[in-house]
Design a protein around this motif. Structure first.
Motif, PDB file in Angstrom:
ATOM      1  N   ARG A 193       0.832  -0.858  -0.092  1.00 42.95           N
ATOM      2  CA  ARG A 193       0.201   0.159  -0.172  1.00 42.95           C
ATOM      3  C   ARG A 193       0.831   1.346   0.343  1.00 42.95           C
ATOM      4  O   ARG A 193       0.104   1.750  -0.206  1.00 42.95           O
ATOM      5  CB  ARG A 193      -1.150   0.025   1.283  1.00 42.95           C
ATOM      6  N   ASP A 194       2.451   1.139   0.717  1.00 45.44           N
ATOM      7  CA  ASP A 194       3.005   2.371   0.320  1.00 45.44           C
ATOM      8  C   ASP A 194       4.000   2.956  -0.790  1.00 45.44           C
ATOM      9  O   ASP A 194       4.352   3.390  -1.293  1.00 45.44           O
ATOM     10  CB  ASP A 194       4.148   2.470   1.294  1.00 45.44           C
ATOM     11  N   HIS A 195       3.193   1.784  -2.213  1.00 46.41           N
ATOM     12  CA  HIS A 195       3.070   2.621  -3.433  1.00 46.41           C
ATOM     13  C   HIS A 195       4.318   1.561  -4.064  1.00 46.41           C
ATOM     14  O   HIS A 195       4.628   1.821  -4.992  1.00 46.41           O
ATOM     15  CB  HIS A 195       3.165   3.789  -3.488  1.00 46.41           C
ATOM     16  N   ASN A 196       5.329   0.969  -2.929  1.00 43.04           N
ATOM     17  CA  ASN A 196       6.289   0.287  -3.374  1.00 43.04           C
ATOM     18  C   ASN A 196       6.623  -0.993  -4.167  1.00 43.04           C
ATOM     19  O   ASN A 196       5.270  -1.976  -3.953  1.00 43.04           O
ATOM     20  CB  ASN A 196       7.654   0.556  -2.375  1.00 43.04           C
ATOM     21  N   ILE A 197       7.306  -1.534  -4.882  1.00 43.04           N
ATOM     22  CA  ILE A 197       7.674  -2.816  -5.213  1.00 43.04           C
ATOM     23  C   ILE A 197       8.934  -3.721  -4.885  1.00 43.04           C
ATOM     24  O   ILE A 197       9.745  -2.696  -5.936  1.00 43.04           O
ATOM     25  CB  ILE A 197       7.112  -3.688  -7.054  1.00 43.04           C
ATOM     26  N   TRP A 198       9.514  -4.159  -3.731  1.00 48.14           N
ATOM     27  CA  TRP A 198      10.548  -4.869  -3.684  1.00 48.14           C
ATOM     28  C   TRP A 198      10.819  -6.087  -4.205  1.00 48.14           C
ATOM     29  O   TRP A 198       9.694  -6.930  -4.377  1.00 48.14           O
ATOM     30  CB  TRP A 198      10.232  -4.467  -2.648  1.00 48.14           C
ATOM     31  N   HIS A 199      12.070  -6.490  -5.104  1.00 46.21           N
ATOM     32  CA  HIS A 199      13.106  -7.776  -5.595  1.00 46.21           C
ATOM     33  C   HIS A 199      13.431  -7.808  -5.140  1.00 46.21           C
ATOM     34  O   HIS A 199      14.695  -6.965  -4.630  1.00 46.21           O
ATOM     35  CB  HIS A 199      12.305  -7.558  -6.986  1.00 46.21           C
ATOM     36  N   ARG A 200      13.409  -9.140  -3.870  1.00 41.18           N
ATOM     37  CA  ARG A 200      14.840  -9.752  -2.789  1.00 41.18           C
ATOM     38  C   ARG A 200      14.771 -10.584  -3.687  1.00 41.18           C
ATOM     39  O   ARG A 200      14.371 -12.057  -3.347  1.00 41.18           O
ATOM     40  CB  ARG A 200      14.551  -9.584  -2.238  1.00 41.18           C
TER      41      ARG A 200
END
Length: 497
Positions: free
Chosen positions: A296-303
């Motif tokens: 919901r914080d608008h971010n996409i993280w890829h780990r």
């Protein structure tokens, strides 16, 4: 024979016609007489005299030649072949009949042109092309075949094997059951469009998030096990998303607090916790050993779980990310957001490689086709109600269909070009589509509220749906085998494509 007379008739040919009619004495050519008959039914043994064809007078009654050459430029031979009567226990719909006819037509061409043997399921010969069928020697057909005996001396240009192929029975189309074969209670299953609380592993274990708890249901044994409870004495949280890895030996759990936990289902313990998001994580997607999360914080993280750092941090959506999916070749990530945007990402770039703004409501439903490279389907929310298809290789939208209801989930069949969609306001139903015509095969009803959650079994035959009515319903909608294998075995040999 005056009615057979045409302009510039050969006198010798006219004399022959009169002798055959009983007039033995040759006669001279007579003037042309008007006659309602417009064409000759007998072919002249002599070369026809040259004529100038006047294409400007096609609407007149004057004949333009003595040869009739049919034009099949606008004929649909495949469709005509499919609409002819063939033995069947039940009638087919127009579309299925035409599709079946196309397959039969291909097999007939295989047999006649490539000398393909349906019984042996392999080419008879790979030698040089043979002489035309009318001038070649053929061995006598087997005496045991009634079809072969019937057509052994037939004037038909088709071989006995082709007649046997045409008369072989076709399997009736599979009927999709309209009632679920199993219903499970799911108390505390949240009625939230932006969450993803259901996933089915490759080991046939269903994970479902109910409030703060994740339960595992083994579809093979029917046993239910509690995996974890996020509530503790000093911490209150609840599940917002679940996702299995490809091997089915690790389950990622997104939480309302913004953390992502990796659990071992065999040991039933948390092996790793990933932080970074500031708000709830509503969508998860695996890519090999990498895990992607949308928040919901608008971010996409890829780990990459083999290393402690963050591989990619993507930020382009202006509202909550509610749907993410990796392509089957693991090259592209599709993300949908509450900002009505659909974006395509690549691991080689920090910015989206493609942006689509065709939807006018939140984009949660995203699914890549396993049959056509680069084909992506997306669905919009209540104000949009459409399913759109994109070719990400050419960055073009291919088609759009208005479903008349909020699109919550999309999933492709693994064995055929069919698509399942689940819907919310206002009909709360499930639809099976045939792509690319996007014709409805069946509508499934049962849930009393929005069908917000969808997962597919590892064999691709069944789906499970979840809704705010706190029930999980299991449907048998697809076939385990491909559509070509569903036909009669004698008609499934090779393809000309």
């Amino acid at each position: 024979l005056d009615h057979l007379r045409t302009e510039h008739m050969d006198p010798h040919y006219e004399s022959l016609l009169r002798r055959q009619a009983g007039h033995c004495s040759p006669v001279k050519s007579s003037p042309v007489r008007n006659s309602p008959r417009k064409s000759l039914l007998l072919a002249s043994p002599h070369k026809s005299p040259a004529r100038r064809l006047d294409f400007s007078s096609r609407g007149s009654d004057t004949p333009s030649g003595d040869r009739y050459i049919p034009s099949r430029a606008t004929s649909n031979l495949d469709a005509a072949f499919g609409l002819q009567n063939t033995p069947s226990k039940r009638s087919l719909s127009n579309e299925e009949n035409v599709n079946d006819g196309k397959n039969n037509y291909e097999q007939l061409l295989n047999n006649e042109l490539l000398r393909f043997s349906p019984a042996k399921k392999r080419p008879v010969s790979c030698a040089a092309p043979e002489s035309p069928r009318g001038f070649q020697f053929q061995a006598s057909p087997k005496r045991g075949s009634p079809v072969a005996r019937r057509y052994s001396h037939s004037a038909s240009p088709l071989s006995a094997a082709s007649h046997e192929l045409l008369q072989s029975p076709r399997r009736a189309p599979r009927k999709i059951p309209t009632v679920p074969y199993k219903i499970l209670d799911a108390p505390e299953l949240q009625d939230d469009f932006y969450l993803n609380l259901l996933d089915w592993s490759s080991t046939n274990v269903l994970a479902v998030g109910l409030g703060p708890t994740v339960y595992l249901w083994n579809a093979s044994t029917g046993q239910v096990a509690k995996l974890c409870d996020l509530n503790s004495d000093n911490h209150q949280d609840h599940v917002t998303s679940v996702s299995w890895n490809e091997q089915g030996n690790a389950l990622a759990i997104g939480t309302h607090g913004g953390a992502v936990q990796i659990w071992d289902p065999e040991e039933r313990k948390n092996v790793r916790t990933l932080t970074g998001h500031l708000q709830r994580v509503g969508s998860l997607a695996w890519n090999g050993d990498g895990l992607t999360s949308g928040s919901r914080d608008h971010n996409i993280w890829h780990r990459d779980l083999r290393s402690p750092g963050v591989v990619r941090h993507w930020e382009a959506h202006t509202q909550e990310v509610c749907g993410i999916r990796w392509s089957p070749d693991h090259q592209y990530l599709a993300s949908g957001g509450n900002d009505n945007k659909l974006m395509i990402w690549s691991l080689s770039s920090d910015r989206p490689v493609q942006r689509y703004s065709d939807h006018v409501a939140a984009v949660k439903a995203i699914s890549w086709s396993p049959h056509q490279h680069g084909l992506l389907a997306s669905g919009g929310g209540t104000a949009d109600r459409t399913i759109r298809f994109y070719n990400v290789l050419t960055a073009q939208m291919l088609s759009v269909v208005n479903t008349g209801s909020q699109v919550c989930n999309l999933a492709w069949s693994r064995t055929s070009n069919k698509l399942v969609s689940t819907h919310g306001y206002s009909q709360h139903h499930i639809v099976i589509w045939r792509y690319p015509a996007m014709t409805e095969l069946v509508r499934l009803h049962g849930h009393s509220t929005r069908v917000l959650y969808l997962a597919m079994s590892p064999d691709g035959e069944s789906i499970v749906t979840g809704a705010g009515d706190e029930t999980l319903r299991f449907w048998n909608v697809f076939s385990k085998v491909s559509s070509r294998q569903e036909m009669s075995s004698i008609l499934t040999n090779i393809s000309l494509r």
